[in-house]
Design a protein around this motif. Structure first.
Motif, PDB file in Angstrom:
ATOM      1  N   ALA A 123       0.609  -1.019  -0.219  1.00  0.00           N
ATOM      2  CA  ALA A 123      -0.051   0.141  -0.404  1.00  0.00           C
ATOM      3  C   ALA A 123       1.595   1.404  -0.013  1.00  0.00           C
ATOM      4  CB  ALA A 123      -0.947   0.312   1.305  1.00  0.00           C
ATOM      5  N   PHE A 124       0.052   1.974  -0.836  1.00  0.00           N
ATOM      6  CA  PHE A 124       1.476   3.109  -0.916  1.00  0.00           C
ATOM      7  C   PHE A 124       0.522   4.766  -0.364  1.00  0.00           C
ATOM      8  CE2 PHE A 124       3.471   0.840  -4.012  1.00  0.00           C
ATOM      9  CZ  PHE A 124       5.114   1.030  -3.683  1.00  0.00           C
ATOM     10  N   PRO A 125       1.124   5.522  -0.059  1.00  0.00           N
ATOM     11  CA  PRO A 125       3.109   5.494   0.843  1.00  0.00           C
ATOM     12  C   PRO A 125       3.221   4.184   1.287  1.00  0.00           C
ATOM     13  CG  PRO A 125       1.228   7.498   1.303  1.00  0.00           C
ATOM     14  CD  PRO A 125       0.678   6.433   0.429  1.00  0.00           C
ATOM     15  N   PHE A 126       4.474   3.827   1.277  1.00  0.00           N
ATOM     16  CA  PHE A 126       4.125   2.703   1.645  1.00  0.00           C
ATOM     17  C   PHE A 126       5.473   3.598   2.989  1.00  0.00           C
ATOM     18  CE2 PHE A 126       8.085  -0.459   1.909  1.00  0.00           C
ATOM     19  CZ  PHE A 126       6.868  -1.313   3.365  1.00  0.00           C
ATOM     20  N   ARG A 127       5.044   2.546   4.341  1.00  0.00           N
ATOM     21  CA  ARG A 127       5.735   3.317   5.337  1.00  0.00           C
ATOM     22  C   ARG A 127       6.252   2.547   5.678  1.00  0.00           C
ATOM     23  NH1 ARG A 127       3.430   8.283   6.741  1.00  0.00           N
ATOM     24  NH2 ARG A 127       4.002   7.648   9.028  1.00  0.00           N
TER      25      ARG A 127
END
Lengths: 458, 458
Positions: free
Chosen positions: B108-112
């Motif tokens: 899932a982006f933004p990927f943190r």
């Protein structure tokens, strides 16, 4: 333009390829924490050792050479000791021996340590069977100087029991045997020292191969047919613990090794019960053989009752001297190891792992209107200061995309506020599982979120 | 007899030698947990990557070859890909790039993501300066596809602030600069692209070397004396954040790069304030330069105000494309790294680490009389079931030796019971810090221990 750069294929090395997506990593980390918590519950102390040791340390016991990964520098460099004579550890026991020998005077004995780290072994990787070249081991050992009470051996099953009960992966049995007993039995049947290893190896296959094949192998190693049959019968019999003890007393094999083994096993069973391990969770099993030279007393193997195919999930035993290759101090000990990478892979395959949160953060604050940024950030800071892990969606995106992100990442609640809510002094809190949304006054966000998170677990 | 075995010297490899005794390991683990907790508080997800990667993956960006440790097998073996073309990672950024490129469609982006693992680098080890060849890094990165909001950059200081505030190691400043601004300044002074690197490197020494030396170096790289002096003056000036912003506006350098940098820096400062980072904890510092090619926007370095000698304890920045060597998808990101092994070594040296419990177990049940074993074990099991980590002393030893063990290992309470206590139905509970001992009825052990552990922290 960008494609002018020649691309490198993003791929992993064979055997170095147990790598997770975040939801699996969270599951894996939860197991590590569970194991750590249970080890600490019994007073075991953490240590970590370097990944690479001196080759002569690693090979001190001999026999491991062909599995060991050595280090070198891609571009040769002088004065790099690790590159000249270092290699990655293949287990956590040799480093423990080196550690205790080095720090003997600083440690409190009995030294109870746990160690949860990776090891590297050049074996044939088989992802399906959970065998990797890089994998995690979780070890505990109790080491004393000169003597070590049998109670240290008896405590081990209670630690194993504590770990796997909390893991809740179904019924399991801690199977116990004794190396002195096995040696005494072989002595009784006059198995020559040379034949002991192959004979035990043959017996080790009782669960996998049929009787005729094993009897044949025993005879090939010099046993008479009648002796082989009797040996097979004794080892293969599955009985309740007290019945096995009664059988062992009846057999009347009279050599000292045998008698010492029977005595130790009897005391062990009595103490394991005192330690509170329920009858169904442990059993004497004469088929448990383990490695041959290292263990000298009690040996353990733990199996899942509903999944014997997974094999032993935790094993170990008692040894007479941990660090004889490094020090003259006699350091008897007892230890067990959980091969966590393999266990995790097999549990996943057997669908035995409980689903967990897919993100450690529980709340996503969505960002509908740029002018609301200060409010959004304040809401998040307020929640975090009350120990609610909270993320703010910081990219500009339509609300639908933000909710999509929330559901993909697995948040439990999403907070939304736009011009309407700003005007009314409220926010919307959405339960992402039920999709129910409610209006909440700005001043009540924290208690409301807390109660929503409390009321329904995942 | 035993000494017949030729002993191996128990020693560690140079640079692979940050190894702790258990009390230090507990301190180290507490820092890891603190960092992990704070990363998760902001919604970062854990990943771990294998220790070894394909060499072409590690060297994709170029330039790291001479620091890399390659793998081989001690006894050569065919079909071992890791031995043929594998090497240990030297940072966590290249593996992250490979990971994101491999799993682009599943994330899932933004990927943190956060990652707390060891890395290996063939640099000259200096134990005193906390430089090891094997060390821990704790990284966070936020990566998005195609675009990444400047708010992701502005959030980073709030995560750093959260970590080091909780670590309570004294005042710290998150120093911020912008690579576009630096480039724009160099453009203004007509520093040629070839000279940019050595000029920035010279400016990087402003805190360590005197003005004349640096001016000399700038002139050697083609700058006129007057330009060098002005550049030095701009970079070296230390002002309050808003004054620096005012200065930058006044300077009137008119190239696009400069203007973009000033604009980004201004927005960044505004947002950092919104994220709740107090004024004293961050500052624009034009002397922050960082590595040269990778970062493209905001750059960060964090220093302890009272210990500038320790150097940066957390640094990183914004980059335009994480994984251009692996995929055509543009993946802009921002990240920071805490070099935990070095930080821990330096904090220890500066006595900045809070003392911690020396054992995770708090209670030792001593064993005075063998006939009491069942009682001792029951007491321990009862305490453990109420979440009190408890150890039983299982060796036969005089009580004095048991207390010595308790104090060496750092338990808080010791429980003792002998024939007298058995007869009276009590136990003795000793506070090992105060040496005060009290008689407690057997039925009240658990609440009494709990209240004794609660009343006085370490």
């Amino acid at each position: 333009m960008e494609s002018r750069v020649r691309k490198v294929r993003p791929a992993l090395l064979k055997g170095f390829d147990q790598e997770f997506l975040p939801p699996e990593q969270l599951q894996f980390n939860a197991l590590v924490e569970l194991i750590r918590r249970n080890f600490e519950r019994f007073g075991f102390l953490p240590i970590e050792t370097p990944s690479a040791e001196r080759i002569e340390v690693l090979t001190s016991k001999g026999g491991a050479e062909k599995e060991i990964y050595a280090l070198s520098r891609l571009a040769a460099e002088e004065d790099d000791e690790a590159a000249a004579r270092g290699a990655l550890r293949f287990d956590l026991t040799v480093p423990l021996a080196r550690y205790v020998a080095m720090r003997e005077r600083e440690l409190a004995f009995p030294f109870r340590r746990y160690q949860i780290q990776r090891v590297w072994r050049g074996e044939n990787p088989q992802v399906k069977r959970g065998r990797f070249r890089e994998f995690y081991q979780c070890d505990i050992d109790v080491i004393n100087r000169e003597t070590l009470s049998y109670l240290a051996e008896a405590e081990i099953p209670s630690v194993i029991y504590s770990v796997f009960r909390e893991m809740a992966i179904g019924e399991f049995v801690i199977r116990i045997n004794n190396r002195k007993l096995l040696k005494g039995i072989l002595q009784h049947f006059e198995v020559s020292p040379d034949a002991a290893t192959p004979v035990l190896r043959a017996l080790d296959k009782i669960e996998k191969e049929d009787e005729a094949a094993i009897l044949g192998e025993l005879e090939r190693h010099g046993m008479r047919a009648a002796s082989a049959r009797e040996l097979y019968r004794v080892i293969a019999t599955r009985r309740k613990t007290d019945e096995t003890l009664a059988l062992l007393a009846e057999l009347g094999y009279r050599n000292d090794m045998y008698l010492a083994g029977v005595d130790e096993l009897g005391k062990m069973v009595e103490a394991i019960r005192l330690f509170g391990v329920p009858e169904g969770a442990f059993a004497i099993d004469l088929r448990v053989v383990r490695g041959l030279d290292y263990y000298t007393g009690t040996i353990y193997e733990t199996t899942l009752s509903a999944h014997p195919d997974i094999g032993s999930i935790c094993s170990g035993g008692r040894y007479d001297d941990l660090a004889s290759y490094f020090t003259n101090t006699r350091l008897p000990g007892v230890g067990i190891s959980i091969g966590l990478s393999r266990l995790f892979a097999r549990l996943k395959e057997a669908s035995l792992l409980r689903p967990l949160a897919r993100t450690p953060a529980e709340v996503l604050v969505t960002t509908l209107a740029p002018e609301g940024l200060e409010r959004y950030l304040q809401i998040a800071a307020g929640l975090r200061s009350h120990d609610v892990n909270t993320e703010v969606y910081l990219e500009r995106a339509k609300i639908g995309k933000q909710f999509e992100y929330a559901s993909k990442k697995g948040f439990r609640l999403a907070i939304t506020a736009g011009p309407e809510e700003f005007a009314r002094g409220t926010v919307k809190i959405k339960n992402l599982a039920t999709q129910v949304e409610s209006d909440v006054p700005a001043g009540e966000i924290i208690p409301r979120v807390k109660s929503m998170l409390d009321t329904k677990a995942h």
